[in-house]
Design an enzyme around this catalytic site. Sequence first.
Site: not given
Length: 154
Positions: A55, A57, A85, A88
């Site tokens: 992801h 992040e 999410c 993260c």
Amino acid sequence: MREQGGFSGFDAAFAEAKAAEARGEVPIGAAILREGRVIAAAGNRTRERNDPTAHAEILAIRMACEALASERIGDCDLYVTLEPCPMCAGAISFARIRRLYYAASDPKGGGVEHGPRVFSHPTCHHTPEVYSGIRESEAAVMLRAFFAGKRAQP
């Protein structure tokens, strides 16, 4: 919201989201700033890397930690185009990010103001200051267009 040098963390995050979209990834981007300067920026790369943890992040946090030679980056701020999410949010807490700024909320997959609300748990190691809704409509339009395009494909 302008940062030092006239360059916004959101400008970097949105640029990364657009680059992710060009690669066929969900258009989410993240940027980490320290003392008003971008030290790390990334877009989603889950499909490209066949890695569900890639992801934006997570990738930006990894880059910032490497750049600063530390697993804790408490004097840094994270800008992201979509509510992080739960995975993260956990990484943000462990990295001790000072402030989290995100554009669009994610009622389906978010982990900050939706879903498990990671930072509100008493077992959360660190809670950043959280600011949401900045450039929200821009992020929402980009995400809606991306998914509408995916649904239109045969």
